[in-house]
Scaffold this motif. Sequence first.
Motif, PDB file in Angstrom:
ATOM      1  N   ARG A 106       0.842  -1.199   0.000  1.00 38.36           N
ATOM      2  CA  ARG A 106       0.000   0.000   0.000  1.00 38.36           C
ATOM      3  C   ARG A 106       0.873   1.244   0.000  1.00 38.36           C
ATOM      4  NH1 ARG A 106      -5.364  -0.875   2.660  1.00 38.36           N
ATOM      5  NH2 ARG A 106      -5.182   1.267   3.302  1.00 38.36           N
ATOM      6  N   MET A 107       2.140   1.059   0.393  1.00 44.35           N
ATOM      7  CA  MET A 107       3.079   2.163   0.451  1.00 44.35           C
ATOM      8  C   MET A 107       3.893   2.238  -0.838  1.00 44.35           C
ATOM      9  SD  MET A 107       1.983   2.216   3.401  1.00 44.35           S
ATOM     10  CE  MET A 107       2.131   0.758   4.398  1.00 44.35           C
ATOM     11  N   TYR A 111       8.610   4.577   1.598  1.00 45.54           N
ATOM     12  CA  TYR A 111       7.743   3.949   2.593  1.00 45.54           C
ATOM     13  C   TYR A 111       7.829   2.429   2.462  1.00 45.54           C
ATOM     14  CZ  TYR A 111       5.134   8.206   3.861  1.00 45.54           C
ATOM     15  OH  TYR A 111       4.762   9.422   4.337  1.00 45.54           O
TER      16      TYR A 111
ATOM     17  N   PHE B  29      15.248  14.284   4.080  1.00 45.26           N
ATOM     18  CA  PHE B  29      14.323  13.710   3.104  1.00 45.26           C
ATOM     19  C   PHE B  29      13.504  14.806   2.427  1.00 45.26           C
ATOM     20  CE2 PHE B  29      10.464  11.811   1.571  1.00 45.26           C
ATOM     21  CZ  PHE B  29      10.955  10.723   0.890  1.00 45.26           C
ATOM     22  N   PHE B 225      13.653   5.877  10.888  1.00 45.72           N
ATOM     23  CA  PHE B 225      12.775   5.764   9.722  1.00 45.72           C
ATOM     24  C   PHE B 225      11.382   5.302  10.120  1.00 45.72           C
ATOM     25  CE2 PHE B 225      16.686   5.520   7.014  1.00 45.72           C
ATOM     26  CZ  PHE B 225      16.404   6.650   6.288  1.00 45.72           C
ATOM     27  N   ILE B 229       7.929   7.217   9.234  1.00 41.95           N
ATOM     28  CA  ILE B 229       6.782   6.606   8.570  1.00 41.95           C
ATOM     29  C   ILE B 229       5.550   6.748   9.439  1.00 41.95           C
ATOM     30  CG2 ILE B 229       5.863   4.372   7.936  1.00 41.95           C
ATOM     31  CD1 ILE B 229       8.217   3.777   6.526  1.00 41.95           C
ATOM     32  N   GLY B 232       4.721  10.507   9.359  1.00 45.19           N
ATOM     33  CA  GLY B 232       4.490  11.086   8.039  1.00 45.19           C
ATOM     34  C   GLY B 232       5.795  11.654   7.506  1.00 45.19           C
ATOM     35  N   LEU B 233       6.220  11.167   6.335  1.00 44.83           N
ATOM     36  CA  LEU B 233       7.507  11.584   5.764  1.00 44.83           C
ATOM     37  C   LEU B 233       7.543  13.089   5.551  1.00 44.83           C
ATOM     38  CD1 LEU B 233       8.642   9.114   2.948  1.00 44.83           C
ATOM     39  CD2 LEU B 233       9.664   9.506   5.165  1.00 44.83           C
ATOM     40  N   PHE B 267       7.364  -2.178  15.718  1.00 39.53           N
ATOM     41  CA  PHE B 267       7.197  -2.184  14.262  1.00 39.53           C
ATOM     42  C   PHE B 267       5.773  -2.581  13.878  1.00 39.53           C
ATOM     43  CE2 PHE B 267      11.936  -2.943  14.066  1.00 39.53           C
ATOM     44  CZ  PHE B 267      12.191  -1.640  13.682  1.00 39.53           C
ATOM     45  N   LEU B 268       5.188  -3.512  14.640  1.00 39.73           N
ATOM     46  CA  LEU B 268       3.821  -3.913  14.302  1.00 39.73           C
ATOM     47  C   LEU B 268       2.855  -2.754  14.507  1.00 39.73           C
ATOM     48  CD1 LEU B 268       3.621  -7.611  15.559  1.00 39.73           C
ATOM     49  CD2 LEU B 268       3.984  -6.748  13.255  1.00 39.73           C
ATOM     50  N   MET B 270       3.636   0.338  14.080  1.00 41.02           N
ATOM     51  CA  MET B 270       3.860   1.194  12.913  1.00 41.02           C
ATOM     52  C   MET B 270       3.080   0.686  11.702  1.00 41.02           C
ATOM     53  SD  MET B 270       7.442   1.721  10.862  1.00 41.02           S
ATOM     54  CE  MET B 270       7.348   0.284   9.827  1.00 41.02           C
ATOM     55  N   ILE B 271       3.170  -0.640  11.462  1.00 44.58           N
ATOM     56  CA  ILE B 271       2.518  -1.206  10.286  1.00 44.58           C
ATOM     57  C   ILE B 271       0.996  -1.115  10.424  1.00 44.58           C
ATOM     58  CG2 ILE B 271       2.134  -3.394   9.071  1.00 44.58           C
ATOM     59  CD1 ILE B 271       5.225  -3.886   9.922  1.00 44.58           C
ATOM     60  N   LEU B 274      -0.128   2.279   9.596  1.00 41.28           N
ATOM     61  CA  LEU B 274      -0.067   2.511   8.155  1.00 41.28           C
ATOM     62  C   LEU B 274      -1.248   1.897   7.410  1.00 41.28           C
ATOM     63  CD1 LEU B 274       3.684   2.087   7.300  1.00 41.28           C
ATOM     64  CD2 LEU B 274       2.321   4.148   7.282  1.00 41.28           C
ATOM     65  N   LEU B 275      -1.787   0.801   7.966  1.00 39.26           N
ATOM     66  CA  LEU B 275      -2.925   0.175   7.302  1.00 39.26           C
ATOM     67  C   LEU B 275      -4.107   1.144   7.259  1.00 39.26           C
ATOM     68  CD1 LEU B 275      -2.989  -3.513   8.549  1.00 39.26           C
ATOM     69  CD2 LEU B 275      -2.750  -2.696   6.220  1.00 39.26           C
ATOM     70  N   PRO B 278      -2.105   5.463   5.585  1.00 39.75           N
ATOM     71  CA  PRO B 278      -0.884   5.204   4.811  1.00 39.75           C
ATOM     72  C   PRO B 278       0.042   6.413   4.757  1.00 39.75           C
ATOM     73  CG  PRO B 278      -2.831   4.487   3.605  1.00 39.75           C
ATOM     74  CD  PRO B 278      -3.318   5.242   4.793  1.00 39.75           C
ATOM     75  N   GLN B 279      -0.482   7.613   5.002  1.00 36.68           N
ATOM     76  CA  GLN B 279       0.368   8.809   4.944  1.00 36.68           C
ATOM     77  C   GLN B 279       0.991   9.120   6.301  1.00 36.68           C
ATOM     78  OE1 GLN B 279      -2.872   8.623   5.051  1.00 36.68           O
ATOM     79  NE2 GLN B 279      -3.900  10.523   5.556  1.00 36.68           N
TER      80      GLN B 279
END
Lengths: 317, 286
Positions: A106-107, A111, B29, B225, B229, B232-233, B267-268, B270-271, B274-275, B278-279
């Motif tokens: 999705r990224m 990302y 970035f 990183f 994420i 938001g980048l 990390f989970l 984070m993921i 994102l689901l 996503p931004q």
Amino acid sequence: MTRIAVSLLYAGALVVLIALPQLISVKYYLHLSILALIWLIVSQGQNLIQGYTGYVSIVGAGFMGIGAYSTTLMGMHLGLPVWLTILLAPPMTAVFALIVGYPSLRMKGHYFAIVTLAFNLVIFIVLLNFTELTQGEAGITGIPKPAGWLEALNFRDREVYYYFVLAVAVLTTGIAWAIVRSRVGQILMAIRQNEDLVGALGVAAWKYKLFAFVASAMFAGLGGALYAHYQSFINPEVFGVAQSLDAILAVIVGGSGTLAGPMIGAFIVIFLPEYLRFADSFRLIIYGLLLVLATIFMPRGIVGLAQDLGARIAGRR
Amino acid sequence: MIEILQQIVNGIAIGGVYVLIALGLTTVFGILGIAHFAHGSVSMFGGYLTFFLVAGQGIPLVIAIPVALTAGVVLGMAIELLAYRPVRKASHINAFIVALGLTMMVEGLNLEFFGHEQVVIPTSFDRVFNIGGVTLPELRLYVILAAALLIAAMTIFVERTKTGQAIRAVAENRDAAILMGVNVRTIPLVVFAMSTALGVAAGIMVGALFAIAPGIGEGLVIKGFAVLILGGLGSIPGAIVGGIVLGITESLAAGFVSSAYKDVIAFLVMIFVLLFRPQGLLGKAS
């Protein structure tokens, strides 16, 4: 270059690879060549997602680990024959890749790269800490070799294992070639060029991206399985982020988005650090410097450089 | 309850370090579109140098820190000038590979100069405060304060000064910034100087709070990183919120679930975020 010349080059490379064990006198180089062929398989997979689709995945070594541990553990706990567990390793890896790929894809761009990197870390930490299953840092020893059929086909013999891995490497390169040449491959390259346009044409790009990601994972899983049975020993250390980066480097240095690139890159990634051993502690610095210089001055990899040279020679005639 | 508060306080200290790393990554970035993977190793270089000056040469911490910051900043600017500038127009994959090569080089330099021993920067901040049952070591308090101060200084610099305005202009639209008379050749250098200074500060904090060893830098940059994420980048408020969230999540996970799996849980999270976004938490939808 004409198609005939390219075919001749591939045939020549194959002949050299077949003759290699006879040309090598030092056993250690045969060992490195086997590792390079295993990396070739992993890098061909990496090339599908990174080179052709344009998505840098940093979980290649993690998937190798899943392949290696699944073939080993299925043999240990289910008593399945080695041949069967090697064949089952890629589908096992594919299951994990589907789970990882769905949220990751999705990224876009960075990302995606970083999310896959996080997944590699997750795999690594689980391999390290789930000691009941993986025996943690100590690793698993005594992983059996595949059973041979004849006296001559003893897989404990390094030379036999070399030809076995070579056969698999040729097969997987053929599969990669078939994918790239197919309609799917065309769509993958279109996604690399302009993903929005692909979507606008009514193609569900995510399905194709997921396909490329899962396919690359299966290549890595197969490579991992071959690695486990070759070394007879695995621990989490070789399936970390650093090794995933090696797969990326193999593709970039060789030439991404070309079939020959990962072949050349895999051998460089395995042999170059060995040749830099004389430099001892400066090895890391030199390796890094070579990478930076190669990327700045040779952005399309060795294959790109060769193509430019070839075009220049052809133009002069 | 006290235990939860305790873990949150611990998490804020770690989160502060993550924010400092992430702020450097996010500005780089934003300006160059580069995932500056060598950032963690450069930060560790600063931490190692501080240790070397304090423990090896007997130089007081108040002098060692500015020296390490200066050396780190010079290294950061050299990286921009010599390595990233030549690949500015190349694809982002190539820039990323350059970043990986740089990481190896800086890690190699660290090994060459400082060896592979694990080191802890010695400080004399040994007191422990107890506030309503929550223990707060003096060092940890100073780390939180210093991080807060640096974050505030950086935000003011970027938001309020002329140079900061130019940085934001380049990040938003490079061509328009050139037309407005912004010198786009010096801006990346300024950004790298600022980012590396923040990174080295984080490296020193890690060296004093925990330890510096080969590989720590890479772990740190990956966390940075993850923060980017999560937040938001390219977003500065995102990096601040993301860093604190990640630090606290990690601490709570270590305290209540398992310290071995704290990174997995972080990390989970984070993921999972994102689901649904996503931004990132504070990123703009593209």
